[in-house]
Design an enzyme around this catalytic site. Structure first.
Site, PDB file in Angstrom:
ATOM      1  CD  GLU A 129      -3.012  -0.738  -0.165  1.00  0.00           C
ATOM      2  OE1 GLU A 129      -2.987   0.366  -0.737  1.00  0.00           O
ATOM      3  OE2 GLU A 129      -3.740  -1.675  -0.555  1.00  0.00           O
TER       4      GLU A 129
ATOM      5  CE1 TYR B 245      -6.846   2.944  -0.376  1.00  0.00           C
ATOM      6  CE2 TYR B 245      -4.464   3.185  -0.269  1.00  0.00           C
ATOM      7  CZ  TYR B 245      -5.585   2.486  -0.672  1.00  0.00           C
ATOM      8  OH  TYR B 245      -5.443   1.304  -1.334  1.00  0.00           O
TER       9      TYR B 245
ATOM     10  CG  ASP C 191      -7.721   2.875  -4.723  1.00  0.00           C
ATOM     11  OD1 ASP C 191      -8.917   2.957  -5.127  1.00  0.00           O
ATOM     12  OD2 ASP C 191      -6.935   2.022  -5.150  1.00  0.00           O
TER      13      ASP C 191
END
Ligand code: SF4
Length: 378
Positions: free
Chosen positions: A52, A135, A153
Site C-alpha cells: 500500500e 487511505y 483510493d
C-alpha cells in the site's frame, strides 16, 4: 444524489462486485486469492502495508518488481527495521516520492521498537504510524485484519463517482464519494463478504474496467446500476476542478568524471530527494531556479535542457554541465562556490559502468542515461 438513494441501490451493486471478484481477482504477490480468503485466510500485514505504501501514486505494474525485491531482501518488518536507511533509499530508487521510503523505514523501526514488531489492527492505531494516512490505514485494517473500514483510493473514487454520478468537483466531492463507498461496503465479517475483499474487488474494477479513459462498460458487472453510463457521460466523473498551470523551474547538474568514475554526492537529508545519492547540482528547488554556478573552477561544457521532469507541483528543465579539466583533486574544502546545494565534501567516485547500482532517483538517472548514451568524454 441523496444518501437514501445511495443506500437504496447499494446492496445490488455490492453483491455484483463481490461476485465478480471471485472469478476475476487480479493475481498480485501481496494478496490472498478469494478462494483462500473465503476459507478465512488473511494476507501478511507486512505485505499489505508495504504494497500500500508503494502503491501511493504508483501503478501496480511498476510496484510488483519492487515489492518482490523488498520482500526477498527484507522478508519481515524486523529485517527492514534493521536495514540502513541508505540501502532502503537505494532499493526504492525509481519509484519516486522518496519521502515514502524514509517513512517506510521509520515506520518499520517504530513497529519493531514500540509494538514488538506487530502492526496494530485498528484504523485509529494505524493512523499513528509514520507515513500512514487515512487511505492506507483503512486499507490495512480491512485487507490485513478483516476490519470493516471504508477504503477509497483513486480507482475506487472513479468507480464510485461514476456509479452515483457525483457532480460535486474534487476535492469537495470526496465527502460524497466516501458516503457512497460507506453504503457499499459490506458489514459482514465473513471473509467472502469482507470489507477487504470488497475494497480489492472495487480496485480491480476501477483499474481494469472502469478506466479513466474509455471505460469498458460493455463488460462491467455493475453497468445496469451506473448513473454515469445511463447519462452516456462516463468520462466526466469524477468531476475535477480546473487545472492550474505548473510553474517551470530550471536547474543544472554537474558531470565530473575521472578514470571512468563519476562524482556523486549525497543530497541534504531535508528537502527534495533528501539523503539520496545524486549528481552535484546548482540548488534548484520547487520554489526557485538553480543559481547555475559550478561546484569547481575549471572548464565546463554546457548541454542545455537535456532532461524534462514533472513533479507534482512543478516541472523542471535540467541543463548538464560537463567538467573538461583533467586531473581533478577533490579534497574537503574544495567546494566553496555552490551555495546552497549539495557540497562535494562527502562526494564519492562511482564507476560509470555500474551506475545503475548507485540508486539514483529517476530525475538523475535520466541525465546519466542521456550522458552515457552520448559518451560525453570521448
Ligand atoms: Fe465504470 Fe462503465 Fe461500469 Fe459505469 S458502467 S462503473 S462507467 S465501467
Amino acid at each position: 444524489m441523496g444518501v437514501d438513494k445511495i443506500t437504496g441501490k447499494a446492496q445490488n451493486i455490492t453483491a455484483k462486485i463481490s461476485a465478480h471478484y471471485v472469478d476475476n481477482a487480479r493475481n498480485l504477490p501481496w494478496r490472498v486469492p478469494p478462494e483462500l480468503s473465503a476459507a478465512g485466510r488473511l494476507p501478511e500485514p507486512y505485505h499489505v502495508w508495504l504494497s500500500e505504501v508503494m502503491l501511493q501514486q504508483t501503478t501496480v505494474a511498476a510496484v510488483i518488481a519492487y515489492f518482490q525485491k523488498f520482500t526477498k531482501r527484507w522478508p519481515t518488518v524486523a529485517d527492514l527495521a534493521k536495514a540502513d536507511e541508505a540501502d532502503v533509499l537505494a532499493a526504492w530508487a525509481g519509484l519516486g516520492y522518496y519521502a515514502r521510503a524514509r517513512n517506510l523505514h521509520k515506520c518499520a523501526r517504530y513497529v519493531c521498537n514500540n509494538l514488538s514488531g506487530i502492526f496494530p489492527s485498528e484504523e485509529k492505531e494505524l493512523l499513528k504510524l509514520p507515513g500512514i494516512g487515512a487511505y492506507t490505514a483503512a486499507a490495512i485494517a480491512a485487507i490485513a485484519f478483516g476490519q470493516r473500514a471504508v477504503v477509497v483510493d483513486a480507482n475506487i473514487e472513479r468507480l464510485v463517482a461514476r456509479l452515483f454520478a457525483i457532480d460535486t468537483p474534487l476535492p469537495k466531492g470526496k465527502a460524497d464519494i466516501r458516503i457512497a463507498m460507506d453504503a457499499l461496503t459490506p458489514d459482514a465479517r465473513t471473509p467472502r463478504d469482507s470489507a477487504g475483499d470488497f475494497a480489492q474487488a472495487c480496485m480491480d474494477i476501477g483499474a481494469s474496467i472502469c478506466s479513466a479513459k474509455a471505460p469498458k462498460c460493455e463488460i462491467c458487472p455493475v453497468q445496469a446500476h451506473c448513473a454515469a453510463y445511463a447519462k452516456g457521460d462516463q468520462e466526466r466523473y469524477p468531476v475535477k476542478p480546473p487545472k492550474k498551470a505548473k510553474p517551470l523551474r530550471k536547474g543544472r547538474f554537474f558531470w565530473i568524471e575521472q578514470d571512468e568514475k563519476l562524482l556523486l554526492v549525497t543530497r541534504p537529508a531535508k528537502g527534495m530527494l533528501g539523503s539520496m545519492r545524486a549528481l552535484p547540482d546548482d540548488g534548484w528547488a520547487a520554489g526557485k531556479d538553480g543559481h547555475g554556478q559550478p561546484p569547481l573552477d575549471g572548464n565546463w561544457q554546457l548541454h542545455e535542457n537535456v532532461v524534462q521532469h514533472s513533479f507534482t507541483h512543478f516541472s523542471l528543465e535540467v541543463d548538464l554541465a560537463v567538467y573538461q579539466t583533467e586531473k581533478i583533486v577533490i579534497n574537503k574544502g574544495d567546494n566553496r562556490k555552490a551555495e546552497p546545494g549539495p557540497q562535494l565534501d562527502d562526494a564519492i567516485w562511482w564507476p560509470v559502468n555500474g551506475i545503475e547500482d548507485a540508486g539514483l532517483p529517476t530525475l538523475f538517472a535520466k541525465a546519466v542515461d542521456w550522458a552515457v548514451k552520448r559518451k560525453l568524454k570521448e
